[in-house]
Design a protein around this motif. Structure first.
Motif, mmCIF file in Angstrom:
data_model
loop_
_atom_site.group_PDB
_atom_site.id
_atom_site.type_symbol
_atom_site.label_atom_id
_atom_site.label_comp_id
_atom_site.label_asym_id
_atom_site.label_seq_id
_atom_site.Cartn_x
_atom_site.Cartn_y
_atom_site.Cartn_z
ATOM 1 N N TYR A 57 0.875 -1.174 0.000
ATOM 2 C CA TYR A 57 0.000 0.000 0.000
ATOM 3 C C TYR A 57 0.907 1.218 0.000
ATOM 4 C CZ TYR A 57 -4.190 2.714 1.233
ATOM 5 O OH TYR A 57 -5.247 3.594 1.242
ATOM 6 N N ILE A 58 1.117 1.793 -1.189
ATOM 7 C CA ILE A 58 2.114 2.848 -1.347
ATOM 8 C C ILE A 58 1.466 4.070 -1.979
ATOM 9 C CG2 ILE A 58 4.303 3.468 -2.436
ATOM 10 C CD1 ILE A 58 4.906 0.409 -2.508
ATOM 11 N N LEU A 59 1.697 5.230 -1.372
ATOM 12 C CA LEU A 59 1.197 6.494 -1.905
ATOM 13 C C LEU A 59 2.279 7.130 -2.758
ATOM 14 C CD1 LEU A 59 -1.019 8.683 -1.970
ATOM 15 C CD2 LEU A 59 0.088 9.690 0.044
ATOM 16 N N HIS A 60 1.875 7.596 -3.942
ATOM 17 C CA HIS A 60 2.775 8.282 -4.869
ATOM 18 C C HIS A 60 2.205 9.657 -5.193
ATOM 19 C CE1 HIS A 60 4.802 4.448 -5.919
ATOM 20 N NE2 HIS A 60 3.597 3.953 -5.773
ATOM 21 N N VAL A 61 3.083 10.589 -5.520
ATOM 22 C CA VAL A 61 2.671 11.890 -6.038
ATOM 23 C C VAL A 61 3.227 12.008 -7.452
ATOM 24 C CG1 VAL A 61 4.646 13.163 -5.085
ATOM 25 C CG2 VAL A 61 2.501 14.377 -5.555
ATOM 26 N N HIS A 62 2.447 12.606 -8.341
ATOM 27 C CA HIS A 62 2.868 12.762 -9.735
ATOM 28 C C HIS A 62 4.159 13.576 -9.796
ATOM 29 C CE1 HIS A 62 2.736 13.862 -13.983
ATOM 30 N NE2 HIS A 62 1.847 12.887 -14.135
ATOM 31 N N GLU A 63 5.063 13.158 -10.634
ATOM 32 C CA GLU A 63 6.381 13.792 -10.722
ATOM 33 C C GLU A 63 6.314 15.269 -11.107
ATOM 34 O OE1 GLU A 63 10.711 12.500 -12.275
ATOM 35 O OE2 GLU A 63 9.058 12.105 -13.653
ATOM 36 N N SER A 64 5.390 15.632 -11.979
ATOM 37 C CA SER A 64 5.350 17.027 -12.417
ATOM 38 C C SER A 64 4.091 17.780 -11.979
ATOM 39 C CB SER A 64 5.490 17.107 -13.946
ATOM 40 O OG SER A 64 4.422 16.428 -14.566
ATOM 41 N N ASP A 65 3.175 17.100 -11.285
ATOM 42 C CA ASP A 65 1.955 17.760 -10.802
ATOM 43 C C ASP A 65 1.726 17.365 -9.349
ATOM 44 O OD1 ASP A 65 -0.543 18.748 -10.187
ATOM 45 O OD2 ASP A 65 -1.529 17.953 -11.970
ATOM 46 N N PRO A 66 2.116 18.222 -8.402
ATOM 47 C CA PRO A 66 2.012 17.887 -6.974
ATOM 48 C C PRO A 66 0.580 17.812 -6.460
ATOM 49 C CG PRO A 66 2.671 20.169 -7.232
ATOM 50 C CD PRO A 66 2.670 19.560 -8.606
ATOM 51 N N HIS A 67 -0.408 18.044 -7.323
ATOM 52 C CA HIS A 67 -1.808 17.950 -6.917
ATOM 53 C C HIS A 67 -2.413 16.584 -7.240
ATOM 54 C CE1 HIS A 67 -1.160 22.285 -6.982
ATOM 55 N NE2 HIS A 67 -2.112 22.320 -6.074
ATOM 56 N N TYR A 68 -1.624 15.714 -7.879
ATOM 57 C CA TYR A 68 -2.133 14.423 -8.349
ATOM 58 C C TYR A 68 -1.452 13.289 -7.593
ATOM 59 C CZ TYR A 68 -4.388 11.558 -11.955
ATOM 60 O OH TYR A 68 -5.186 10.672 -12.635
ATOM 61 N N PHE A 69 -2.265 12.489 -6.899
ATOM 62 C CA PHE A 69 -1.756 11.396 -6.067
ATOM 63 C C PHE A 69 -2.300 10.064 -6.553
ATOM 64 C CE2 PHE A 69 -1.752 15.191 -3.508
ATOM 65 C CZ PHE A 69 -0.540 15.139 -2.859
#
Length: 103
Positions: free
Chosen positions: A46-58
């Protein structure tokens, strides 16, 4: 956290987009799910990621032992209360996709 990946296992990918100016708040709420979820007996990953170029997208990348384990996860209080916590800070409803291993 379960340690067995088998033919009954599910991969779940869940996407969340924060409204502008709410990325850190959404990240904090989503991060609060990680520890209790990883402690669930049917949780393999269960891993949370954030988009590399859009910090609003998880994105959560999840692996569950089986469908039953995933359905039990959805009934946990911290998951049941999630919609109410994030409804005012997300751009759109979360997108959840469920996959099964092919081979």
């Amino acid at each position: 956290m379960a340690e067995v990946y088998n033919p009954e296992s599910l991969r779940v990918v869940a996407f969340f987009r924060a409204k502008r100016g709410h990325a850190s708040e959404l990240q904090e709420i989503l991060l609060s799910l990680v520890e209790p979820t990883q402690s669930e007996p049917g949780s393999i990953s269960y891993i949370l990621h954030v988009h590399e170029s859009d910090p609003h997208y998880f994105m959560f990348d999840e692996i569950w032992l089986n469908r039953k384990a995933f359905e039990e996860h959805l009934q946990k209080p911290y998951i049941q209360s999630l919609s109410k916590k994030i409804e005012r800070i997300i751009e759109e409803p979360p997108r959840i996709e469920v996959y099964r291993k092919v081979c």
